[in-house]
Design an enzyme around this catalytic site. Structure first.
Site, PDB file in Angstrom:
ATOM      1  N   ARG A   1      41.069  42.778  37.140  1.00 17.61           N
ATOM      2  CA  ARG A   1      39.859  43.226  36.651  1.00 17.61           C
ATOM      3  C   ARG A   1      39.755  42.870  35.367  1.00 17.61           C
ATOM      4  O   ARG A   1      40.758  42.843  34.550  1.00 17.61           O
ATOM      5  CB  ARG A   1      39.748  44.478  37.007  1.00 17.61           C
TER       6      ARG A   1
ATOM      7  N   HIS B   1      34.993  34.848  38.643  1.00 16.79           N
ATOM      8  CA  HIS B   1      35.389  35.537  39.760  1.00 16.79           C
ATOM      9  C   HIS B   1      35.365  34.821  40.796  1.00 16.79           C
ATOM     10  O   HIS B   1      34.887  35.284  41.844  1.00 16.79           O
ATOM     11  CB  HIS B   1      34.497  36.769  39.507  1.00 16.79           C
TER      12      HIS B   1
HETATM   13  C1  OXD Z   1      38.203  42.071  45.220  1.00 23.01           C
HETATM   14  C2  OXD Z   1      37.512  41.113  44.405  1.00 23.01           C
HETATM   15  O1  OXD Z   1      38.466  43.186  44.879  1.00 23.01           O
HETATM   16  O2  OXD Z   1      37.023  40.100  44.912  1.00 23.01           O
HETATM   17  O3  OXD Z   1      38.435  41.650  46.213  1.00 23.01           O
HETATM   18  O4  OXD Z   1      37.379  41.091  43.260  1.00 23.01           O
END
Ligand code: OXD
Length: 312
Positions: free
Chosen positions: A227, A275
């Protein structure tokens, strides 16, 4: 009649919804915002539900996240803590995450950054002599399903790998496991590439900071696929400038999409990806949600049940 309420934001919406419908043919699946009678809804299958999503879902029995990370759901203003929360446990993500991290490790180990910049100068830079993988240890912060999948792939490629977690657990052969503060410090002191695959909790928020970078040997390559909030963004450029880090491959950011004027975009030492390291597969996710609902209805504990006190 019991119903399932589905919400998914993003391009994969239709694919995942259709896969969930196909995997649960006996169930009445309603797609947000067409909730119908809210008192029928027993389960929710969600990715990034809006703030009012859980309002008046008084008979909700469980929530199934279409993600491995549930930090956003644990912070959701409408989700009551007594409702069990289940996250994706691999669902096709392990293989993709392993490929992505392997790319980053090879990039660092084979010094592609240096080769690319020589190439841009039309320079025949043939003095690059990487050590064998055996002498290029990798440290992974995290020891869960995805971290283990990544570690296995790296070990198969000849790298020594240590995973760090807070609790002792048995890892597959060939993967070292370190725990606690001492374990963290020895991992940081050894590794050539540091990979963050931790869940985001109060304990791990901001863990990638100047203090941690001080504990590295110089020239470590950082990969963050967990994250954005794990990284204290303003500490990254000083660590690169000081040579503590040689470069970074970042897939997650505090603000996503990463704003166009963010300095990370233009720094040649940083690779930014949007991402995309391990999107969950629609069929794999649907199959896991279906299996979890079946387990839940049989009174069994589904894989990926979140422990709210740990935060993952
Ligand atoms: C997850 C993401 O947590 O895609 O699956 O970030």
């Amino acid at each position: 009649m019991s119903a399932i309420l589905f919400h998914c934001a993003g391009d994969s919406d239709d694919r995942i919804r259709n896969a969930v419908i196909a995997a649960l043919p006996e169930h009445d699946i309603r797609v947000w915002p067409d909730t119908g009678e809210r008192c029928d809804i027993r389960y929710a299958v969600v990715w990034q539900p809006p703030d009012d999503f859980f309002d008046d879902l008084d008979r909700l029995q469980a929530v199934f996240a279409l993600a491995a990370g549930v930090d956003q759901l644990l912070d959701h203003p409408g989700l009551v803590a007594s409702v069990p929360l289940v996250r994706l446990d691999d669902a096709g993500m392990g293989r993709k995450m392993a490929e992505y991290v392997l790319y980053g490790v090879l990039h660092a180990h084979r010094r592609f950054q240096e080769l690319f910049s020589a190439e841009r100068r039309a320079e025949w830079h043939d003095l690059v002599r990487p050590p064998p993988p055996l002498h290029f240890p990798i440290g992974i912060l995290g020891a869960g399903t995805l971290a283990t999948a990544v570690a296995r792939r790296l070990v198969a490629n000849g790298y020594p790998v240590s995973c760090w977690g807070t609790r002792s657990k048995s890892m597959p052969d060939g993967i070292a496991h370190r725990i606690g503060e001492d374990g963290l410090h020895s991992l940081l002191a050894d590794c050539r590439v540091l990979v963050c695959l931790l869940p985001l909790t109060d304990a791990t928020r901001g863990i990638l900071n100047s203090h941690l970078f001080d504990a590295l040997t110089d020239g470590v390559f950082l990969i963050n696929v967990a994250r954005g909030a794990h990284l204290v963004e303003q500490d990254l450029l000083p660590a690169l400038n000081a040579g503590q880090l040689s470069g970074a491959l970042l897939d997650v950011f505090n603000t996503e999409p990463l704003p166009a004027r963010h300095p990370f975009w233009s720094d040649p030492r940083i690779i930014v990806t949007p991402h995309v390291s391990a999107p969950s597969g629609s069929r794999d996710s649907a199959a896991q949600v279906a299996a979890s609902i079946t387990a839940f209805e049989a009174g069994e504990q589904p894989a990926g049940l979140v422990d709210r006190t740990r935060g993952y």
